[in-house]
Design an enzyme around this catalytic site. Structure first.
Site, mmCIF file in Angstrom:
data_model
loop_
_atom_site.group_PDB
_atom_site.id
_atom_site.type_symbol
_atom_site.label_atom_id
_atom_site.label_comp_id
_atom_site.label_asym_id
_atom_site.label_seq_id
_atom_site.Cartn_x
_atom_site.Cartn_y
_atom_site.Cartn_z
ATOM 1 N N ASP A 154 2.087 11.939 -4.234
ATOM 2 C CA ASP A 154 1.062 11.228 -4.992
ATOM 3 C C ASP A 154 -0.005 12.270 -5.293
ATOM 4 O O ASP A 154 -0.698 12.723 -4.394
ATOM 5 C CB ASP A 154 0.510 10.084 -4.125
ATOM 6 C CG ASP A 154 -0.624 9.312 -4.802
ATOM 7 O OD1 ASP A 154 -1.119 9.766 -5.847
ATOM 8 O OD2 ASP A 154 -0.994 8.250 -4.258
ATOM 9 N N TYR A 172 -6.401 9.485 7.932
ATOM 10 C CA TYR A 172 -5.708 8.742 6.892
ATOM 11 C C TYR A 172 -5.928 9.367 5.509
ATOM 12 O O TYR A 172 -7.043 9.497 5.045
ATOM 13 C CB TYR A 172 -6.177 7.277 6.870
ATOM 14 C CG TYR A 172 -5.390 6.475 5.860
ATOM 15 C CD1 TYR A 172 -4.090 6.069 6.160
ATOM 16 C CD2 TYR A 172 -5.910 6.184 4.616
ATOM 17 C CE1 TYR A 172 -3.345 5.375 5.232
ATOM 18 C CE2 TYR A 172 -5.173 5.489 3.686
ATOM 19 C CZ TYR A 172 -3.885 5.088 3.998
ATOM 20 O OH TYR A 172 -3.149 4.410 3.078
ATOM 21 N N LYS A 195 -0.597 6.560 2.268
ATOM 22 C CA LYS A 195 0.650 6.265 2.966
ATOM 23 C C LYS A 195 1.707 7.269 2.568
ATOM 24 O O LYS A 195 1.603 7.957 1.565
ATOM 25 C CB LYS A 195 1.132 4.862 2.588
ATOM 26 C CG LYS A 195 0.545 3.758 3.428
ATOM 27 C CD LYS A 195 0.552 4.054 4.906
ATOM 28 C CE LYS A 195 1.748 3.429 5.612
ATOM 29 N NZ LYS A 195 1.489 3.314 7.047
HETATM 30 P P1 13P Z 1 -0.732 4.976 -1.873
HETATM 31 O O1 13P Z 1 -0.310 5.399 -0.500
HETATM 32 O O2 13P Z 1 0.414 4.515 -2.693
HETATM 33 O O3 13P Z 1 -1.554 6.056 -2.515
HETATM 34 O O4 13P Z 1 -1.638 3.693 -1.709
HETATM 35 C C1 13P Z 1 -2.791 3.772 -0.965
HETATM 36 C C2 13P Z 1 -3.426 2.469 -0.729
HETATM 37 O O5 13P Z 1 -4.000 2.321 0.295
HETATM 38 C C3 13P Z 1 -3.387 1.408 -1.733
HETATM 39 O O6 13P Z 1 -4.105 0.271 -1.300
HETATM 40 MG MG MG Z 2 -2.194 6.650 -4.227
HETATM 41 MG MG MG Z 3 2.052 5.578 -3.355
#
Ligand code: 13P
Ligand code: MG
Ligand code: MG
Ligand code: 13P
Length: 370
Positions: free
Chosen positions: A12, A234, A237
């Protein structure tokens, strides 16, 4: 002919609006960079996908897994895309690029990697799965069902070339250890581990020795990076990817997809902190808008032809998955009603990098003995 390596590497590096989807401008940057690599002969073929806000690079080559050249190509492609994302002020520009400089391998640097090297068969169907708003353990249930559950995969019962079962490589992603286990004989022990999906993840599946396919060539591989473990805080994800080979001694393509007909609960929805159902969708619906979700899985199907990618077929673009999507939305609605309560919100141990420890710290003095 030499063995083929298929590498699916994702990151990402910035999205629009918020964490919804990858901007077309970034797709262009990635395609142009990989086109040059194809012209130079470094890779045989490639496709660029977006799965929610994750930029996905699917590449074929003959350099083997963990190749410095291929990983450098992926890293530089992500860097260029991240530059573009910064220029466009996209959300979370450069989010998953945790290192300042490439050092030989993208593993541990932020991107997720699923790659395998194998001898291409006379006909080689392969499916690339990409998930958004979840974690690597989200693949445990479907991969187990594909290769070990006779109620999902009829071939385990009726195809003599798969009847003997498979070998699962399972990683303990906290302790950084792995174990190889066999199905069907060790099925219950395997489930004891992989049911704890935030800790034990299926990394690869192999044919059993003595069968039709070489025992040392994987038939499935899943990315297993844990971004928060890498970064120590953090940073988003670790939305996972997987590659699954099919047919002729392996589960049929339809048996592979059947494992996604149940929208099981996974973690990673909204702020990486909620459980929700994973919804199989066509690529055009791989954008997470409701409470930044619900989590999605998309699948691109190919035949390999001497490393050339014939396809893709958008595998979940089928009304046969409408029921699953409907069910997923019923479950999503049910889970959402819990608001900040578990089990919609993740358990405490998985909220380590959120405000929860700070709330505990603030209240420390006010807690009295009872
Ligand atoms: P991503 O991990 O897809 O960037 O999403 C992060 C998130 O917390 C969306 O609420
Ligand atoms: Mg994201
Ligand atoms: Mg993502
Ligand atoms: P990861 O996706 O966990 O980095 O694994 C890649 C790999 O082990 C290739 O051998």
């Amino acid at each position: 002919m030499s063995k083929i390596t298929v590498s699916l590497i994702k990151a990402d590096v910035g999205s629009v609006a918020g964490h919804t989807t990858v901007a077309d401008e970034l797709i262009k940057v990635a395609e142009s960079n990989l086109s040059e690599a194809k012209e130079s002969g470094l890779i045989i073929d490639f496709r660029v996908f977006k799965a929610g806000d994750d930029l996905e690079l699917l590449m074929t080559h003959t350099k083997g897994v963990d190749s410095e050249e291929i990983h450098r190509l992926a890293w530089e492609t992500f860097e260029k895309a991240a530059e573009k994302a910064k220029e466009l002020k996209l959300y979370g520009a450069g989010q998953d690029l945790l290192a300042d400089a490439f050092s030989g391998n993208v593993r541990g640097m932020g991107p997720g990697v699923a790659e395998m090297e194998f001898t291409e068969r006379k006909a080689e169907p392969i499916i690339a799965f990409m998930m958004d708003k979840t974690e690597p353990g989200a693949f445990n249930l479907p991969i187990f069902r594909i290769f070990a559950d006779p109620f999902n995969t009829a071939g385990l019962v009726i195809d003599p070339s798969m009847h003997q079962g498979f070998v699962f490589e399972i990683w303990d992603i906290m302790e950084h250890k792995r174990v190889f286990m066999k199905t069907p004989e060790e099925m219950y022990d395997i489930l004891a581990l992989i049911g704890a999906k935030s800790r034990f993840v299926i990394k690869r599946v192999f044919p059993k020795p003595g069968g039709k396919l070489p025992e040392d060539e994987p038939v499935a591989v899943i990315s297993t990076e844990k971004l928060y473990q890498i970064a120590g805080e953090y940073v988003g994800k670790d939305d996972p990817v997987a590659l699954v080979r099919a047919q002729s001694g392996l589960p049929a393509v339809g048996e592979v997809l059947e494992a996604f007909a149940f929208p099981h609960l996974v973690s990673g929805w909204m702020r990486g902190s909620h459980n929700g159902p994973i919804m199989p969708v066509p690529f055009r619906y791989a954008k997470c808008t409701r409470f930044d979700g619900p989590p999605r899985v998309v699948a691109a199907g190919f035949q390999l032809s001497n490393g050339k990618l014939i396809g893709p077929v958008d595998m979940f673009d089928d009304p046969a998955f409408d029921y699953t999507r409907q069910k997923a939305m019923e479950v999503a609605e049910y889970m959402r009603r819990h608001g900040p309560f578990e089990p919609h919100r993740l358990p405490r141990e998985e909220m380590e990098y959120t405000t929860l420890p700070k709330v505990m710290e603030k209240l420390k003095e006010r807690f009295e003995e009872i």
